[in-house]
Structures are given as C-alpha cells and as structure tokens.
Design an enzyme around this catalytic site. Structure first.
Site, PDB file in Angstrom:
ATOM      1  N   LYS A 129       0.810  -1.220   0.000  1.00  5.72           N
ATOM      2  CA  LYS A 129       0.000   0.000   0.000  1.00  5.72           C
ATOM      3  C   LYS A 129       0.842   1.268   0.000  1.00  5.72           C
ATOM      4  O   LYS A 129       0.335   2.342  -0.318  1.00  5.72           O
ATOM      5  CB  LYS A 129      -0.966  -0.014   1.178  1.00  5.72           C
ATOM      6  CG  LYS A 129      -2.002  -1.117   1.093  1.00  5.72           C
ATOM      7  CD  LYS A 129      -2.933  -0.945  -0.098  1.00  5.72           C
ATOM      8  CE  LYS A 129      -3.947  -2.058  -0.191  1.00  5.72           C
ATOM      9  NZ  LYS A 129      -4.819  -1.956  -1.372  1.00  5.72           N
TER      10      LYS A 129
HETATM   11  N1  PMP Z   1      -3.340  -8.202   1.191  1.00  5.85           N
HETATM   12  C1  PMP Z   1      -3.445  -7.279   2.147  1.00  5.85           C
HETATM   13  C2  PMP Z   1      -2.869  -7.554   3.491  1.00  5.85           C
HETATM   14  C3  PMP Z   1      -4.090  -6.062   1.889  1.00  5.85           C
HETATM   15  O1  PMP Z   1      -4.191  -5.135   2.856  1.00  5.85           O
HETATM   16  C4  PMP Z   1      -4.661  -5.859   0.608  1.00  5.85           C
HETATM   17  C5  PMP Z   1      -5.386  -4.583   0.334  1.00  5.85           C
HETATM   18  N2  PMP Z   1      -6.766  -4.587   0.635  1.00  5.85           N
HETATM   19  C6  PMP Z   1      -4.536  -6.865  -0.356  1.00  5.85           C
HETATM   20  C7  PMP Z   1      -3.862  -8.023  -0.026  1.00  5.85           C
HETATM   21  C8  PMP Z   1      -5.147  -6.754  -1.727  1.00  5.85           C
HETATM   22  O2  PMP Z   1      -4.533  -5.793  -2.539  1.00  5.85           O
HETATM   23  P1  PMP Z   1      -5.434  -4.906  -3.488  1.00  5.85           P
HETATM   24  O3  PMP Z   1      -6.266  -4.018  -2.611  1.00  5.85           O
HETATM   25  O4  PMP Z   1      -4.465  -4.129  -4.312  1.00  5.85           O
HETATM   26  O5  PMP Z   1      -6.297  -5.798  -4.304  1.00  5.85           O
END
Ligand code: PMP
Length: 340
Positions: A48
């Site tokens: 993130k």
């Molecule tokens: N794994 C974790 C620990 C996350 O915080 C997130 C984000 N929601 C994701 C996977 C998935 O990534 P994305 O939001 O880019 O699909």
C-alpha cells in the site's frame, strides 16, 4: 576528495523496487519455478506504500494539494499506515476513519504515525464519515482506494514494470490477491500489454463476491458471509478492479490460508502476512487444476509483513480459538500443549 555519504533523503525513497525471492520449499512438490514479490520490503511493510505515494503525488501534480492540506481515507489497515507515513514526510494532515471493530493495536499504530483517527461506532459508516470530512475540509484529498482508478495506475506504473524487468520478460503466471483489485489489475494491465499470454490468476475469499462476479457479472449477496482474512475479497464490486484483465479466480479458506502463512515462515524464513498465505494456498489449488508445468515462471505477490498478525495467524491461542488446529495440524497443536 570529499567522501560521499550514501543516504536516502527520506523513507519515501525506499518505496517500490521490492525483491523477488525464489520459493524453495513451500512449492517443492509443484511443477514450475515460483518466486514471491515480497512487498514487506517497502518501508511501510506493505504494497500500500505504492498507492499512497502515487495517489498523493498525483494530487500534487494536479495542484490539488499544498503543504498543510489533509489526506483522508477509511482504513485501519495497511493503507492507513502508508498514507500516514507519506503524509508525515510531505507535511500533510492525515485523517483516518476506522470502524470500532478495529483493534486497539492498529489504532495506536496509526496514531503513532501522526494520523488523526476517528473511531466510528458500528451503526455509523466509516465511508460516510470520510466523505463528510472530505466535503467539509478545504484542501483535502479522499483516497477512496476501492473506487479510485489511480490505485490501478500506481501498480501499472510500478509493480508491473518491476516484475517484467526482474523476470526478463520470462514470467508466465501472476498470482495475486484481490481486495481493492488495484495490485492485480494494474500489474496485469502492464504485463498483458507486454505479453498477452501471461496468465493472471486471482485469489478471492470464501464469503466474498468477487469470483462469482468475475464469472457471471452478477453481484450475488448470497455469497457474502464473515471471514477472517483481512484485505482479501470484498462484499461489493470495487471499480478499482479491472475484471477483464484477470483470467481466473479461485477461493481459499481462512484455515488453509492460515496454515500456509505459517508454513512460509517456517520453511522459507519469510515472515509475511495472512494474504501471502492465501496466495500460497491458491498456488497449491491452481496446481491441482493443472495451471503450471515445469517451464512455468510463477510470480506470487506477498502483500505485507507478518508482524501485523501477531494476535491472529501467528498466535497459537487465536489459531486454537478458530479451531484451526483441530483437523489439519493436530500434531502442531499437541506440541503446544506440551510447551504449556
Ligand atoms: N493483502 C493485504 C494484506 C491487503 O491489505 C490488501 C489490500 N486490501 C490486499 C492483499 C489486496 O490488494 P489490493 O487491494 O491491491 O487488491
């Protein structure tokens, strides 16, 4: 000659360019070559960081933000931490609206990073609070990661090209969790432009609507029920997911993903989060479906660090409470009894 001091100017310069690490043991019974893109190497310990930096810098480029302005988001997780980190360095206020279900540890962590945290009681939607704060706060940006195209762009500009370069274009499969969908969609878009034959394999949770929506274009609320893995799957359809760029979804269980997370730590020495275990579990299931052969070069995105899950998957008590030691890992449970 004056000796140069080799230093980064600030922590943000370390965002991105995360390593690919070969998986040696956890996939040893599966045909193919498996590599993890370990996003815990970002300074905020998760993928993130990329979107926080990208979206905030995009707002700067558009002249929307000036020092002292405010960044707003609804999140108690990784995104909040990353936004708080970027805000500190760039001199913005950071306001995060979180649900009262968020753990005290998480709220304390965000406050430690200078964020102002609004804890919203169960009957008040954190999204509505964030929207209202955004409307009321002059000079503010609402990150809105589930519905922000820039979330996809961040990964199109960074994660995708890094994987392409690190594999010398030899990647055959990408396996990634979908939450907002930004990671998988952005990376997929870049990789498919380079080679449309690369298989993009999504990971979804039982209790989430994404897989069914991908297959039928139907939002089925009957699919929705509570589950434990945070950050994976969703109970709505995010516009930050480009469903057309994803070839297939598979669903994983809380229990198998938890064991897979612990397996990664024990066998690879990689202390990563619950969704990394979900990705490993998905690889095992995709292998059973015949997705891979000996020439496959599979890139798995490991989104964050294990330290965020000390009271969850890495707590034996929590695993016991969930009943996760009952079946698959009775042997491990016995060891715990012995230690106690
Ligand atoms: N794994 C974790 C620990 C996350 O915080 C997130 C984000 N929601 C994701 C996977 C998935 O990534 P994305 O939001 O880019 O699909």
């Amino acid at each position: 000659m004056k000796e140069e001091i080799k230093a980064y100017n600030n922590v943000l310069e370390l965002i991105g360019n995360t390593p690919l690490i070969k998986l040696n043991k956890v996939t040893e019974n599966i045909e193919g070559n498996f590599y993890a893109k370990v996003e815990a190497f970002n300074p905020g310990h998760s993928t993130k960081d990329r979107i926080a930096l990208y979206i905030i810098e995009e707002a700067e480029r558009q002249g929307i933000l000036s020092p002292g302005d405010t960044i707003i988001e609804t999140t108690s997780g990784n995104t909040g931490f990353s936004i708080a980190m970027v805000s500190i360095i760039k001199g913005y206020n950071c306001i995060l609206a979180v649900s009262s279900k968020s753990s005290k540890d998480k709220i304390d962590m965000l406050r430690s990073m200078g964020a102002k945290v609004y804890v919203c009681p169960a009957h008040v939607s954190a999204d509505d609070v964030a929207k209202r704060l955004h409307e009321e706060t002059k000079g503010s940006v609402y990150i809105n990661q589930y519905f922000n195209q820039l979330n996809i762009d961040a990964h199109y500009q960074t994660t995708g090209p890094e994987i392409w370069e690190q594999t010398n274009g030899k990647i055959t499969h990408l396996v990634a969790c979908s939450g907002t969908g930004g990671t998988i969609s952005g990376a997929a878009k870049f990789l498919k432009e380079k080679n449309p034959n690369i298989r993009i394999l999504g990971v979804d949770a039982f209790g989430s609507v994404l897989k069914k929506y991908h297959e039928t274009k139907e939002f089925d609320s009957n699919e929705i029920y509570p589950y434990r893995i945070e950050g994976l799957g969703k109970n709505l359809i995010p516009t930050a997911t480009d469903f057309d760029s994803i070839d297939k979804f598979i669903k994983v269980t809380d229990e198998e993903s938890a064991h897979a997370t612990r397996e990664i730590a024990k066998k690879e020495g990689l202390f990563v989060g619950y969704t990394s275990g979900a990705v490993l579990q998905a690889i095992k299931q995709y292998a059973e479906e015949g997705e891979f052969n000996k020439d496959s070069n599979v890139i798995a995105i490991f989104p964050d660090h294990g330290s965020r899950y000390m009271s969850k998957v890495f707590s034996d008590d929590w695993m016991n409470e969930q009943g996760f030691f009952d079946s698959v890992n009775a042997e491990e449970a016995q060891k715990i009894e012995f230690i106690k």
